[in-house]
Enzyme design. Structure first.
Site, PDB file in Angstrom:
ATOM      1  N   ARG A   1       0.547  -1.321  -0.080  1.00 30.79           N
ATOM      2  CA  ARG A   1      -0.116  -0.314  -0.239  1.00 30.79           C
ATOM      3  C   ARG A   1       0.634   1.387  -0.164  1.00 30.79           C
ATOM      4  NH1 ARG A   1      -5.381   1.331   3.642  1.00 30.79           N
ATOM      5  NH2 ARG A   1      -5.655   0.218   1.831  1.00 30.79           N
TER       6      ARG A   1
ATOM      7  N   HIS B   1      -7.141   0.573  -6.115  1.00 22.70           N
ATOM      8  CA  HIS B   1      -7.443   0.043  -5.073  1.00 22.70           C
ATOM      9  C   HIS B   1      -8.088  -1.462  -5.658  1.00 22.70           C
ATOM     10  CE1 HIS B   1      -7.928  -1.234  -1.152  1.00 22.70           C
ATOM     11  NE2 HIS B   1      -8.451  -0.609  -0.757  1.00 22.70           N
TER      12      HIS B   1
ATOM     13  N   GLN C   1     -10.119  -3.719  -3.770  1.00 20.26           N
ATOM     14  CA  GLN C   1     -11.218  -3.198  -3.022  1.00 20.26           C
ATOM     15  C   GLN C   1     -12.544  -4.038  -3.827  1.00 20.26           C
ATOM     16  OE1 GLN C   1     -12.061  -2.321   0.436  1.00 20.26           O
ATOM     17  NE2 GLN C   1     -14.543  -2.405  -0.373  1.00 20.26           N
TER      18      GLN C   1
ATOM     19  N   ASP D   1     -17.224   7.368  -1.892  1.00 18.14           N
ATOM     20  CA  ASP D   1     -16.050   7.203  -0.830  1.00 18.14           C
ATOM     21  C   ASP D   1     -15.649   9.066  -0.616  1.00 18.14           C
ATOM     22  OD1 ASP D   1     -13.353   5.783   0.384  1.00 18.14           O
ATOM     23  OD2 ASP D   1     -12.645   6.353  -1.937  1.00 18.14           O
TER      24      ASP D   1
ATOM     25  N   CYS E   1     -16.101   1.745   1.164  1.00 15.79           N
ATOM     26  CA  CYS E   1     -14.986   1.130   1.712  1.00 15.79           C
ATOM     27  C   CYS E   1     -14.636   1.068   2.896  1.00 15.79           C
ATOM     28  CB  CYS E   1     -14.278   1.407   0.272  1.00 15.79           C
ATOM     29  SG  CYS E   1     -13.100   2.340   0.006  1.00 15.79           S
TER      30      CYS E   1
ATOM     31  N   ARG F   1     -13.093  -8.565   1.497  1.00 15.29           N
ATOM     32  CA  ARG F   1     -12.253  -8.670   1.678  1.00 15.29           C
ATOM     33  C   ARG F   1     -11.195  -9.549   1.596  1.00 15.29           C
ATOM     34  NH1 ARG F   1      -9.802  -2.730   1.460  1.00 15.29           N
ATOM     35  NH2 ARG F   1      -8.256  -4.283   0.600  1.00 15.29           N
TER      36      ARG F   1
END
Ligand code: CP
Ligand code: NVA
Length: 303
Positions: A103, A130, A133, A222, A262, A290
């Site tokens: 990440r 991402h 996700q 988001d 998310c 996830r």
């Protein structure tokens, strides 16, 4: 050849569908207590240059459930934080580990890491994408709607890493995706151009959240300021006025639509408390998934 999971565009619909199917099988096994140690004795290094709750936990718990071991490596506590070159770190880690999850900030960092890594590298979020996700999100949609075909997907908010990855997913899976982003906060232009060429007419962009939400089967939002953009919070709050996914906006979508986020969420900003806690919200399933999709991605790539 080592296969990395850096962006959805490196995979075909069939390959991604295979991972979604495996994730479903692994979820069933885990729920039934059936062992599924597909990565017995394997080690995953997990490098974090940004904070995380779900990504860290889902990878660490996931590799453990698969019979392997996860190593949490914070950028600031490793030599990377003192400037050791990415290409050196990548080659060293590949000598110890069977896979690496990263990440970080720029997509070019994961790209460079992967170029020098003999073991699979998985993108656990960059400023651009991402992908783990969005795979969990698609898994959640398939659980609730049985398919993603024929559904209308709405994105309400920032044209950020999540939006860019939804655009890639829409192009690969042939989804109808309507994005509503304020002017100046549109998704990445090259991602959009690639997707428009791959799936003409499937992806539309507006600055009116109502247009995107109208009749949608899946409504996704988001945060307005992503990690690394904290100093822009105040100006973004102004630019995103009218973009809160609240009851009135949700009322325009299908009555049985799914609300996805998310997480982490900022209640009262991009989403109201009533919507995230409401009957259309599947954010907790989304967060759980996830774990299952991470396991499928690792089991597919790590040899
Ligand atoms: N959704 C997500 O990636 O959460 P974390 O930042 O907690 O990993
Ligand atoms: N867009 C958000 C996602 C967090 C999981 C960020 O990058 O901070």
């Amino acid at each position: 050849m080592t296969r990395h999971f850096l962006a959805l565009h490196d995979f075909s619909e069939i390959e991604l569908y295979g991972m979604l199917t495996l994730a479903r099988e692994l979820k069933d096994k885990q729920k039934q207590g059936v062992p599924h140690k597909l990565l017995e004795g394997k080690t995953l290094a997990m490098i974090f240059e940004k904070s995380s709750t779900r990504t860290r936990m889902s990878f660490e718990v996931g590799i453990f459930q698969l019979g392997g071991h996860g190593l949490f490596i914070s950028n600031k506590d490793s030599q990377m934080g003192r400037g050791e070159p990415i290409k050196d770190t990548a080659r060293v880690m590949a000598r110890y580990c069977d896979g690496v999850m990263i990440r970080t900030f720029g997509q070019e960092i994961v790209d460079e890491f992967a170029r020098y890594s003999d073991v699979p590298v998985i993108n656990g979020l960059t400023d651009l994408f991402h992908p783990c996700q969005i795979m969990a999100d698609l898994m959640t949609v398939m659980e609730q709607k049985r398919t993603y075909e024929g559904l209308v997907f709405a994105w309400i908010g920032d044209g950020n890493n999540m939006a860019n990855t939804w655009i890639e997913a829409a192009a690969i899976f042939g989804l109808e995706l309507r994005l509503a982003c304020p002017k100046g906060y549109e998704p990445d232009a090259s991602v959009m151009a690639w997707a428009q060429a791959k799936a003409p007419g499937k992806i539309t962009l507006t600055d009116d959240p109502k247009v995107a939400a109208a009749g949608a089967d899946v409504v996704n939002t988001d945060v307005w300021a992503s990690m690394g953009q904290e100093s822009e919070q105040k100006e973004r709050e102004k630019a995103f006025a009218g973009y809160c996914l609240d009851d009135s906006l949700l009322a325009l979508a299908k009555p049985d639509c799914l609300v996805l986020h998310c997480l982490p969420a900022h209640r009262g900003e991009e989403i109201s408390d009533s919507v995230i806690e409401g009957k259309n919200s599947f954010v907790w399933d989304e967060a759980e998934n996830r774990l299952h999709i991470q396991k499928a991605i690792m089991a597919t790539l790590i040899k």
